[in-house]
Motif scaffolding. Structure first.
Motif, PDB file in Angstrom:
ATOM      1  N   GLY A 145       0.816  -1.210   0.000  1.00 41.03           N
ATOM      2  CA  GLY A 145       0.000   0.000   0.000  1.00 41.03           C
ATOM      3  C   GLY A 145       0.848   1.257   0.000  1.00 41.03           C
ATOM      4  O   GLY A 145       1.870   1.322   0.689  1.00 41.03           O
ATOM      5  N   ILE A 146       0.434   2.242  -0.777  1.00 40.03           N
ATOM      6  CA  ILE A 146       1.131   3.528  -0.859  1.00 40.03           C
ATOM      7  C   ILE A 146       0.131   4.619  -0.502  1.00 40.03           C
ATOM      8  O   ILE A 146      -0.876   4.802  -1.198  1.00 40.03           O
ATOM      9  CB  ILE A 146       1.706   3.774  -2.268  1.00 40.03           C
ATOM     10  N   VAL A 147       0.396   5.326   0.584  1.00 36.89           N
ATOM     11  CA  VAL A 147      -0.567   6.285   1.120  1.00 36.89           C
ATOM     12  C   VAL A 147       0.030   7.684   1.122  1.00 36.89           C
ATOM     13  O   VAL A 147       1.015   7.953   1.812  1.00 36.89           O
ATOM     14  CB  VAL A 147      -0.987   5.896   2.554  1.00 36.89           C
ATOM     15  N   GLU A 148      -0.557   8.562   0.335  1.00 41.26           N
ATOM     16  CA  GLU A 148      -0.150   9.970   0.329  1.00 41.26           C
ATOM     17  C   GLU A 148      -0.819  10.678   1.504  1.00 41.26           C
ATOM     18  O   GLU A 148      -2.004  10.465   1.776  1.00 41.26           O
ATOM     19  CB  GLU A 148      -0.558  10.625  -0.989  1.00 41.26           C
ATOM     20  N   MET A 149      -0.055  11.535   2.175  1.00 40.57           N
ATOM     21  CA  MET A 149      -0.579  12.268   3.326  1.00 40.57           C
ATOM     22  C   MET A 149      -0.385  13.766   3.117  1.00 40.57           C
ATOM     23  O   MET A 149       0.737  14.228   2.932  1.00 40.57           O
ATOM     24  CB  MET A 149       0.127  11.832   4.612  1.00 40.57           C
ATOM     25  N   GLY A 150      -1.466  14.506   3.158  1.00 39.53           N
ATOM     26  CA  GLY A 150      -1.402  15.956   3.051  1.00 39.53           C
ATOM     27  C   GLY A 150      -1.828  16.593   4.364  1.00 39.53           C
ATOM     28  O   GLY A 150      -2.510  15.978   5.179  1.00 39.53           O
ATOM     29  N   ALA A 151      -1.416  17.839   4.551  1.00 40.97           N
ATOM     30  CA  ALA A 151      -1.791  18.542   5.783  1.00 40.97           C
ATOM     31  C   ALA A 151      -1.638  20.037   5.570  1.00 40.97           C
ATOM     32  O   ALA A 151      -0.802  20.479   4.785  1.00 40.97           O
ATOM     33  CB  ALA A 151      -0.914  18.097   6.953  1.00 40.97           C
ATOM     34  N   ASN A 152      -2.451  20.806   6.268  1.00 43.82           N
ATOM     35  CA  ASN A 152      -2.261  22.258   6.276  1.00 43.82           C
ATOM     36  C   ASN A 152      -2.292  22.833   7.687  1.00 43.82           C
ATOM     37  O   ASN A 152      -2.348  24.040   7.865  1.00 43.82           O
ATOM     38  CB  ASN A 152      -3.302  22.966   5.385  1.00 43.82           C
ATOM     39  N   HIS A 153      -2.243  21.944   8.685  1.00 45.06           N
ATOM     40  CA  HIS A 153      -2.174  22.367  10.081  1.00 45.06           C
ATOM     41  C   HIS A 153      -1.313  21.379  10.872  1.00 45.06           C
ATOM     42  O   HIS A 153      -1.252  20.191  10.530  1.00 45.06           O
ATOM     43  CB  HIS A 153      -3.571  22.441  10.708  1.00 45.06           C
ATOM     44  N   PRO A 154      -0.666  21.844  11.922  1.00 41.62           N
ATOM     45  CA  PRO A 154       0.129  20.939  12.770  1.00 41.62           C
ATOM     46  C   PRO A 154      -0.729  19.820  13.340  1.00 41.62           C
ATOM     47  O   PRO A 154      -1.908  20.012  13.647  1.00 41.62           O
ATOM     48  CB  PRO A 154       0.647  21.864  13.882  1.00 41.62           C
ATOM     49  N   GLY A 155      -0.136  18.655  13.491  1.00 39.75           N
ATOM     50  CA  GLY A 155      -0.806  17.520  14.106  1.00 39.75           C
ATOM     51  C   GLY A 155      -1.508  16.602  13.133  1.00 39.75           C
ATOM     52  O   GLY A 155      -1.822  15.451  13.475  1.00 39.75           O
ATOM     53  N   GLU A 156      -1.753  17.070  11.912  1.00 39.84           N
ATOM     54  CA  GLU A 156      -2.524  16.263  10.968  1.00 39.84           C
ATOM     55  C   GLU A 156      -1.737  15.058  10.458  1.00 39.84           C
ATOM     56  O   GLU A 156      -2.291  13.957  10.330  1.00 39.84           O
ATOM     57  CB  GLU A 156      -3.003  17.129   9.800  1.00 39.84           C
TER      58      GLU A 156
END
Length: 430
Positions: A145-156
């Protein structure tokens, strides 16, 4: 209902959906909520369309045995995804970073599926909903499995890691993205490094671009596998600067793609590194990278009449914008245009960052540059070959009145600017 029982229902079902417009027979429906919608309102519709069960979190909609009442639908979706991930027990690679996440993910997936049955994040479903949906799309036959992770705030990123529980991780880079949410580049580094923290605390493996001094400085990590133009790299590559497309050399062998921009060479090198680690044959890696075709306006080369467009309009931030312009400047042609749209989510830095880009554009010696958006419309420019427009309508009028001919044109801007419309206009005019 306990998660184990819900997972049994999930495994007997035809999958799940969060949209009744797309529901298929015997699928589970998860009634998610948002600022402007309430999925509980559509639970009955899901059942009427032969959905298996509706997972809801408002008791008044639980009107039959096919309605499963939980405390929080989103949390239940995330818990189910974590349970499913443990149930499958397959290796998971997590990918995050400021720029190049999706392109890297697609290249890595193209390489790894030469050896494994893989499932990777579709598009950019990389948030607190997209990551669970990606995990739940994996079947018992899935091997990687290949999982992309995005975030625009700390902790995400930390929260997404707890859901996906990755065995491997790769951070593309740290750049000036989502400054409105992170506050500063230092905030970006800290937030993206939450993936490092998870991997380290769980004694998992990090893939590292050893040429990136910022990542080296912010990575106190012992279990790494590296790539780069550095003699100590596990996979030592070279980045030639003579090609219009991105390419990498390894031990004299060429790994090239149709991707434009020298900055994409690092994405190719990452795929080469990870493929090598998992013992994908080099010839298979070469073929995978060569066959990869970008979509969704990510470094796409488009020929329209006498013009050639580099469509890089899926997203933009100051770091990726500068990299694209620097690469474009090296193209061996005099007839060059740039059409740049506003960069979003920069908070208090927006005015300064747009001016920096505009000033760099002035230094490039282009035949023509067009800046569009409320932020770019405020910048100070002194050259007659640079035009500013506050909205897309004014840009469209300009293109129709004075269309480019025999030009190489870079089109880049944030997703909200929808600059793919430039391609539609020039296609109509060609």
């Amino acid at each position: 209902m306990e998660i184990k029982r819900l997972h049994e229902l999930f495994m007997k079902s035809k999958g799940l959906t969060t949209d009744t417009r797309k529901i298929q027979r015997d699928q589970l429906f998860f009634a998610l909520k948002g600022d402007n919608f309430n999925g509980n309102l559509f639970a009955a519709q899901a059942i009427s369309k032969s959905g298996s069960h509706a997972i809801i979190d408002e008791e008044k909609y639980a009107v039959g045995e096919k309605y499963i009442l939980v405390k929080d639908v989103l949390k239940t979706l995330q818990d189910l995804a974590s349970f499913h991930r443990k149930f499958l027990g397959i290796p998971i690679l997590a990918i995050t970073g400021s720029n190049g996440k999706t392109t890297s993910k697609e290249l890595i997936n193209a390489v790894l599926r030469r050896k494994f049955e893989t499932v990777a994040t579709v598009g950019n479903l990389n948030n607190h909903i997209g990551v669970p949906l990606t995990l739940l799309s994996m079947k018992t036959s899935t091997e990687f499995g290949i999982v992309e992770m995005g975030a625009n705030h700390p902790g995400e990123i930390r929260d997404l890691c707890e859901i996906a529980q990755p065995d491997y991780g790769y951070i593309t880079n740290f750049g000036k993205a989502h400054l409105e949410g992170f506050g500063s580049v230092e905030g970006v580094i800290q937030a993206k490094s939450e993936l490092y923290g998870y991997l380290k605390s769980h004694e998992k493996l990090l893939f590292l671009n050893i040429d990136d001094p910022v990542q080296q400085k912010n990575t106190s990590y012992t279990s790494i596998f590296t790539f780069g133009n550095n003699r100590v790299a596990n996979v030592k590559v070279e980045y030639p600067q003579t090609s219009k497309t991105a390419e990498v050399h390894l031990n004299g062998d060429l790994f090239s793609s149709v991707l434009t921009g020298s900055y994409n060479a690092v994405n190719i090198a990452a795929a080469l590194c990870i493929g090598s680690y998992f013992k994908v044959p080099l010839e298979a890696i070469q073929k995978s990278i060569a066959a990869y075709t970008p979509t969704n306006n990510r470094s796409q080369l488009v020929h329209l009449g006498s013009n050639t467009l580099i469509m890089d309009a899926y997203n933009a931030n100051p770091t990726s914008m500068r990299a694209a312009l620097e690469s474009f400047q090296n193209y061996p042609t005099e007839q060059k245009w740039v059409i740049l749209g506003d960069m979003f989510e920069l908070g208090n830095s927006a005015e300064e960052e747009h001016q920096v880009i505009a000033s760099y554009v002035e230094s490039m010696g282009l035949q023509k540059a067009i800046l569009v958006g409320s932020n770019f419309n405020k910048v100070t420019i002194s050259q007659n070959n640079i035009s500013k427009f506050e909205n897309f309508g004014d840009l469209e009028n300009s293109l129709r009145n004075s269309p480019p001919e025999k030009c190489m044109i870079l089109v880049k801007g944030s997703r909200g600017m929808a600059l793919e419309r430039v391609q539609d206009i020039l296609k109509e005019l060609s």
